[in-house]
Design a protein around this motif. Structure first.
Motif, PDB file in Angstrom:
ATOM      1  N   THR A  75      81.048   3.367   5.658  1.00  0.00           N
ATOM      2  CA  THR A  75      80.857   2.640   4.398  1.00  0.00           C
ATOM      3  C   THR A  75      81.222   1.158   4.542  1.00  0.00           C
ATOM      4  N   ALA A  76      82.239   0.864   5.338  1.00  0.00           N
ATOM      5  CA  ALA A  76      82.608  -0.538   5.568  1.00  0.00           C
ATOM      6  C   ALA A  76      81.490  -1.269   6.315  1.00  0.00           C
ATOM      7  N   ASN A  77      80.893  -0.615   7.288  1.00  0.00           N
ATOM      8  CA  ASN A  77      79.786  -1.222   8.033  1.00  0.00           C
ATOM      9  C   ASN A  77      78.562  -1.421   7.138  1.00  0.00           C
ATOM     10  N   GLU A  78      78.302  -0.468   6.247  1.00  0.00           N
ATOM     11  CA  GLU A  78      77.189  -0.604   5.307  1.00  0.00           C
ATOM     12  C   GLU A  78      77.403  -1.799   4.379  1.00  0.00           C
ATOM     13  N   ALA A  79      78.627  -1.974   3.914  1.00  0.00           N
ATOM     14  CA  ALA A  79      78.937  -3.102   3.031  1.00  0.00           C
ATOM     15  C   ALA A  79      78.668  -4.429   3.742  1.00  0.00           C
ATOM     16  N   PHE A 104      85.218   2.131  -0.853  1.00  0.00           N
ATOM     17  CA  PHE A 104      83.777   2.220  -1.073  1.00  0.00           C
ATOM     18  C   PHE A 104      83.306   3.592  -1.557  1.00  0.00           C
ATOM     19  N   TYR A 105      84.214   4.512  -1.808  1.00  0.00           N
ATOM     20  CA  TYR A 105      83.787   5.845  -2.231  1.00  0.00           C
ATOM     21  C   TYR A 105      84.948   6.614  -2.853  1.00  0.00           C
ATOM     22  N   TYR A 106      84.610   7.706  -3.542  1.00  0.00           N
ATOM     23  CA  TYR A 106      85.621   8.633  -4.044  1.00  0.00           C
ATOM     24  C   TYR A 106      85.037  10.043  -4.054  1.00  0.00           C
ATOM     25  N   ILE A 107      85.930  11.030  -4.103  1.00  0.00           N
ATOM     26  CA  ILE A 107      85.522  12.436  -4.102  1.00  0.00           C
ATOM     27  C   ILE A 107      85.698  13.019  -5.508  1.00  0.00           C
ATOM     28  N   SER A 108      84.702  13.740  -5.974  1.00  0.00           N
ATOM     29  CA  SER A 108      84.809  14.491  -7.228  1.00  0.00           C
ATOM     30  C   SER A 108      84.693  15.972  -6.913  1.00  0.00           C
ATOM     31  N   VAL A 109      85.689  16.733  -7.332  1.00  0.00           N
ATOM     32  CA  VAL A 109      85.663  18.165  -7.063  1.00  0.00           C
ATOM     33  C   VAL A 109      86.498  18.883  -8.121  1.00  0.00           C
ATOM     34  N   SER A 110      86.094  20.072  -8.476  1.00  0.00           N
ATOM     35  CA  SER A 110      86.828  20.870  -9.449  1.00  0.00           C
ATOM     36  C   SER A 110      87.650  21.940  -8.748  1.00  0.00           C
ATOM     37  N   PHE A 145      79.595  23.324   0.941  1.00  0.00           N
ATOM     38  CA  PHE A 145      80.221  22.165   0.290  1.00  0.00           C
ATOM     39  C   PHE A 145      79.316  21.511  -0.760  1.00  0.00           C
ATOM     40  N   SER A 146      78.451  22.311  -1.346  1.00  0.00           N
ATOM     41  CA  SER A 146      77.571  21.796  -2.394  1.00  0.00           C
ATOM     42  C   SER A 146      78.336  21.432  -3.660  1.00  0.00           C
ATOM     43  N   ASN A 147      79.571  21.920  -3.798  1.00  0.00           N
ATOM     44  CA  ASN A 147      80.377  21.625  -4.985  1.00  0.00           C
ATOM     45  C   ASN A 147      81.292  20.419  -4.788  1.00  0.00           C
ATOM     46  N   VAL A 148      81.139  19.712  -3.674  1.00  0.00           N
ATOM     47  CA  VAL A 148      81.898  18.497  -3.424  1.00  0.00           C
ATOM     48  C   VAL A 148      80.975  17.297  -3.600  1.00  0.00           C
ATOM     49  N   SER A 149      81.311  16.399  -4.511  1.00  0.00           N
ATOM     50  CA  SER A 149      80.527  15.181  -4.719  1.00  0.00           C
ATOM     51  C   SER A 149      81.256  14.000  -4.082  1.00  0.00           C
ATOM     52  N   ILE A 150      80.571  13.302  -3.204  1.00  0.00           N
ATOM     53  CA  ILE A 150      81.116  12.102  -2.571  1.00  0.00           C
ATOM     54  C   ILE A 150      80.287  10.918  -3.057  1.00  0.00           C
ATOM     55  N   SER A 151      80.882  10.111  -3.910  1.00  0.00           N
ATOM     56  CA  SER A 151      80.173   9.006  -4.551  1.00  0.00           C
ATOM     57  C   SER A 151      80.467   7.701  -3.823  1.00  0.00           C
ATOM     58  N   CYS A 152      79.440   7.134  -3.203  1.00  0.00           N
ATOM     59  CA  CYS A 152      79.571   5.827  -2.552  1.00  0.00           C
ATOM     60  C   CYS A 152      79.234   4.751  -3.589  1.00  0.00           C
ATOM     61  N   ARG A 153      80.141   3.811  -3.782  1.00  0.00           N
ATOM     62  CA  ARG A 153      79.939   2.789  -4.819  1.00  0.00           C
ATOM     63  C   ARG A 153      80.196   1.412  -4.219  1.00  0.00           C
ATOM     64  N   TYR A 154      79.284   0.510  -4.482  1.00  0.00           N
ATOM     65  CA  TYR A 154      79.380  -0.846  -3.960  1.00  0.00           C
ATOM     66  C   TYR A 154      79.060  -1.835  -5.076  1.00  0.00           C
ATOM     67  N   PHE A 155      79.426  -3.088  -4.837  1.00  0.00           N
ATOM     68  CA  PHE A 155      79.076  -4.175  -5.749  1.00  0.00           C
ATOM     69  C   PHE A 155      78.243  -5.201  -4.986  1.00  0.00           C
ATOM     70  N   PHE A 156      77.129  -5.601  -5.577  1.00  0.00           N
ATOM     71  CA  PHE A 156      76.211  -6.545  -4.951  1.00  0.00           C
ATOM     72  C   PHE A 156      76.771  -7.960  -5.064  1.00  0.00           C
ATOM     73  N   LYS A 157      76.984  -8.608  -3.929  1.00  0.00           N
ATOM     74  CA  LYS A 157      77.592  -9.938  -3.958  1.00  0.00           C
ATOM     75  C   LYS A 157      76.676 -10.981  -4.582  1.00  0.00           C
ATOM     76  N   SER A 158      75.375 -10.830  -4.391  1.00  0.00           N
ATOM     77  CA  SER A 158      74.433 -11.775  -4.964  1.00  0.00           C
ATOM     78  C   SER A 158      74.246 -11.497  -6.463  1.00  0.00           C
ATOM     79  N   LYS A 159      73.546 -12.386  -7.138  1.00  0.00           N
ATOM     80  CA  LYS A 159      73.321 -12.232  -8.568  1.00  0.00           C
ATOM     81  C   LYS A 159      72.398 -11.058  -8.847  1.00  0.00           C
TER      82      LYS A 159
END
Length: 213
Positions: A75-79, A104-110, A145-159
């Motif tokens: 994720t760091a390389n992608e950023a 750059f990410y978080y895990i959602s799981v119940s 592992f279909s019940n594990v959500s891994i959400s990758c989240r980024y912010f676009f530096k440009s406008k």
């Protein structure tokens, strides 16, 4: 305790756990608004499943430590590749309560999806030190592992927001990457703007189609 956020007749306390497992969560503390003090009787609670899910997400990261190190690097390389930014540690500590959270990410799981894992941890907290046993318990509850959500989240530096094809390229990068933790992945790239009051983006994003790895 990292932060206290006022709420109606209560305060939301942002909590970070570091050992034996790492996660962020929140609890609610009741307040007597007339006296502007804590209620005289213990009045602390959490939303259903929030703390339990956070614990399981921390256990997942502990069980698959090497895979998550790989995800940190990916994720760091992608950023860097797409000129993106992520949350800094201060923002995570003060505003986030979703469980295992990184820049750059978080895990959602119940915990309801992983009852064997959660019950075993309650019975023996030292379980977190046995990655091999933890892995076997996760596989027992949900082998794909279909019940594990891994959400990758980024912010676009440009406008503004990036084009859809750029985020689709990120999805393809993810699809081709090896050695990452299993789960249902999503990718969102938000505008370079955070609502300070809640520490969240304003909702506008360019999103890629989810990907199961």
């Amino acid at each position: 305790m990292n932060n206290v956020v006022p709420a109606r007749d209560a305060a939301v306390v942002m909590v970070e756990a570091e050992e034996p497992i790492e996660f962020h969560t929140s609890v609610i503390v009741g307040l007597d608004m007339q006296k502007k003090e804590l209620d005289p009787s213990p009045n602390v609670w959490s939303q259903d499943g929030v703390v339990e899910g956070a614990i399981v997400s921390g256990l997942y990261a502990k069980a698959y430590k090497e895979e998550f190190i790989q995800l940190d690097s990916f994720t760091a390389n992608e950023a860097k590749k797409y000129d993106l930014e992520g949350y800094n540690q201060k923002s995570i500590d003060k505003t986030q309560a979703g469980g295992y959270e990184q820049r750059f990410y978080y895990i959602s799981v119940s915990s309801l999806e992983f009852p064997t894992v959660y019950k075993a941890y309650l019975q023996n907290n030292n379980l977190s030190n046995d990655s091999e046993l933890l892995r076997s318990l996760f596989l027992k509850d949900n082998p794909d592992f279909s019940n594990v959500s891994i959400s990758c989240r980024y912010f676009f530096k440009s406008k503004g927001l990036p084009k859809q094809e750029e985020v689709d390229k990120m999805r393809e990068d993810l699809n081709l990457s090896k050695g990452l933790p299993k789960g249902l992945y999503s990718i969102d790239v938000y505008k370079n703007f955070i609502v300070n009051r809640v520490g969240l983006p304003n909702g506008d994003s360019t999103r890629a189609q989810e990907l199961q790895k």
